[in-house]
Design a protein around this motif. Structure first.
Motif, short mmCIF file in Angstrom:
data_model
loop_
_atom_site.label_atom_id
_atom_site.label_comp_id
_atom_site.label_asym_id
_atom_site.label_seq_id
_atom_site.Cartn_x
_atom_site.Cartn_y
_atom_site.Cartn_z
N TRP A 32 24.79 64.60 13.64
CA TRP A 32 24.47 63.80 14.81
C TRP A 32 22.95 63.85 15.01
O TRP A 32 22.30 64.84 14.64
CB TRP A 32 25.15 64.37 16.06
CG TRP A 32 26.63 64.14 16.10
CD1 TRP A 32 27.59 64.80 15.39
CD2 TRP A 32 27.33 63.19 16.91
NE1 TRP A 32 28.83 64.32 15.70
CE2 TRP A 32 28.71 63.33 16.64
CE3 TRP A 32 26.93 62.24 17.84
CZ2 TRP A 32 29.68 62.56 17.27
CZ3 TRP A 32 27.89 61.46 18.47
CH2 TRP A 32 29.26 61.62 18.18
N GLY A 33 22.41 62.80 15.61
CA GLY A 33 20.98 62.75 15.89
C GLY A 33 20.72 62.51 17.37
O GLY A 33 21.43 61.73 18.01
N TYR A 92 19.76 51.35 13.19
CA TYR A 92 20.73 52.27 12.58
C TYR A 92 22.12 52.21 13.22
O TYR A 92 23.04 52.85 12.72
CB TYR A 92 20.21 53.71 12.65
CG TYR A 92 19.01 53.92 11.75
CD1 TYR A 92 19.16 54.22 10.40
CD2 TYR A 92 17.71 53.78 12.25
CE1 TYR A 92 18.07 54.38 9.57
CE2 TYR A 92 16.61 53.94 11.42
CZ TYR A 92 16.80 54.24 10.08
OH TYR A 92 15.71 54.38 9.26
N VAL A 138 15.21 60.01 11.27
CA VAL A 138 16.57 59.68 11.70
C VAL A 138 17.48 59.36 10.51
O VAL A 138 18.65 59.78 10.49
CB VAL A 138 16.55 58.53 12.74
CG1 VAL A 138 15.97 57.24 12.17
CG2 VAL A 138 17.95 58.28 13.28
N LEU A 187 24.47 58.78 17.37
CA LEU A 187 23.14 58.86 17.98
C LEU A 187 23.27 58.96 19.50
O LEU A 187 24.15 58.35 20.10
CB LEU A 187 22.30 57.62 17.64
CG LEU A 187 21.57 57.64 16.30
CD1 LEU A 187 20.89 56.29 16.06
CD2 LEU A 187 20.54 58.77 16.23
N LEU A 210 21.15 61.21 9.68
CA LEU A 210 22.41 60.47 9.71
C LEU A 210 23.06 60.40 8.33
O LEU A 210 24.28 60.53 8.20
CB LEU A 210 22.19 59.06 10.27
CG LEU A 210 21.75 58.98 11.74
CD1 LEU A 210 21.53 57.53 12.15
CD2 LEU A 210 22.77 59.64 12.67
#
Lengths: 284, 87
Positions: A185-186, A208, A176, A213, A180
């Motif tokens: 975008w995750g 985070y 992740v 997210l 980022l």
């Protein structure tokens, strides 16, 4: 709470699942093209699949007030067949003007091979040529870290890619941060055994923050739970996180990301005293 | 991001779940021990032991460290190795 599932394979689900999702607060979903559990033998097999994604599933969803969007590609597993992949990539533009198509996806890697990388780059070319958003599948289990880093290399090598229009999915604790930090975008996929649990997804939000997210169920034909996003919502509430934070992850973020696609014309449910916002208003 | 729950509150809430998961883990390893045959040389068992050692650390990124135990390494020269030209 209203939520949007940004990654769910409804072609694998029965109509009752649409009803259950609607009852649990789901207002819409986006469905990336993926592996059917077997390798298709011709470009026409994919053409029929894309018709299912662009014509049939929106109608099934609409019966329960759900708005259905999709992404098109040949997935990483079938990308080992480079010649078929090229035929499919050449055919995809036939569907890009369909009203529920958001972009190219879920492209990515599976076993991190040369052929998969070649087809991934050719999908990027397609997305750039047609100004499409991109949704990315990252590999499973022991291949995830290596494959995610390879994908980020290919994306960041290409200066034409607008990172704010790319969603890198199936991120976990070890990937992740990389996603980022590079400005993408995750997406966190909530699976019963592999990928993220709702609890670990909450942990990642706590570590985070919620910016860029989102969470999804990826409900498909394997062990998966189409109502996993409400499980995440419940876990966040049990930890006493504010409703505004939960809503950011499960509703505001997906809408903000998808609103960058010209075909995204989502109409939120009306809330008391607030007029419904259209896709154009969301983009603004 | 500050956590709404305090450490004592989290422990109160999750103690039984954590206990249950540790018992499941211990029982699975017992099962391996009781079964016919040996997996002593199986590299997966070594990785499980390595991961268990990390769990006993006091750091705050144990989940990430455990993920790395079960991950293939990344080689930043992969594009040369696979002959995939960057754009």
């Amino acid at each position: 709470m209203d939520y949007f599932d940004p990654h769910i394979h409804m072609v694998s689900r029965i109509t009752d699942d649409y009803e259950t999702l609607a009852k649990m607060g789901c207002v819409g979903m986006s469905e990336p093209a993926f592996w059917a559990g077997f390798d298709r033998c011709s470009v026409d097999g994919f053409r029929d699949y894309f018709r299912q994604l662009t014509e049939i599933e929106p109608k099934r969803a609409a019966q329960y007030g759900l708005q259905h969007y999709c992404w098109l590609c040949i997935n990483a597993k079938e990308a080992e067949n480079v010649s078929l992949s090229r035929e499919v990539i050449a055919m995809i533009p036939e569907f890009l003007d369909k009203p529920n198509v958001l972009g190219i996806g879920e492209i990515g890697l599976n076993k991190n091979t040369r052929n998969e990388a070649i087809v991934f780059v050719e999908h990027l070319e397609l997305a750039v040529k047609f100004d499409q958003q991109i949704l990315i599948h990252t590999p499973h289990l022991e291949d995830k870290y290596q494959g995610t880093r390879m994908i980020l290399d290919m994306l960041t090598d290409d200066s034409r890619i607008d990172r704010s229009r790319v969603l890198v999915d199936h991120v976990e604790e070890h990937t992740v941060r990389h996603v980022l930090e590079e400005g993408f975008w995750g997406g966190m996929t909530l699976y019963p055994t592999t990928k993220c649990t709702p609890q670990r997804a909450c942990d990642i939000i706590e570590m985070y923050g919620a910016e860029r997210l989102m969470v999804n169920s990826a409900g498909d034909w394997g062990p998966s739970k189409p109502t996993a996003v409400p499980d995440f919502i419940l876990e966040m509430r049990r930890r006493r996180h504010p409703e505004s934070l939960i809503r950011q992850v499960v509703y505001d973020n997906p809408l903000k990301f998808f609103s960058q696609s010209q075909n995204f014309r989502f109409t939120p449910r009306e809330t008391t005293g607030e007029p419904a916002r259209t896709g154009a208003a969301l983009r603004a | 991001m500050p956590l709404p729950l305090t450490a004592p509150e989290i422990l109160n809430r999750e103690f039984l779940e954590i206990r249950c998961r540790i018992l499941d883990l211990a029982a699975a390893l017992d099962r391996l021990q009781r079964a016919e045959g040996s997996v002593a040389d199986d590299p997966r068992l070594a990785r499980l032991r390595e991961a268990l050692a990390i769990v006993q650390d006091e750091s705050d990124d144990r989940a990430e460290q455990v993920q790395m135990v079960f991950s293939r390494p990344y080689d930043d020269t992969w594009q040369n190795a696979l002959k995939v030209a960057p754009r």
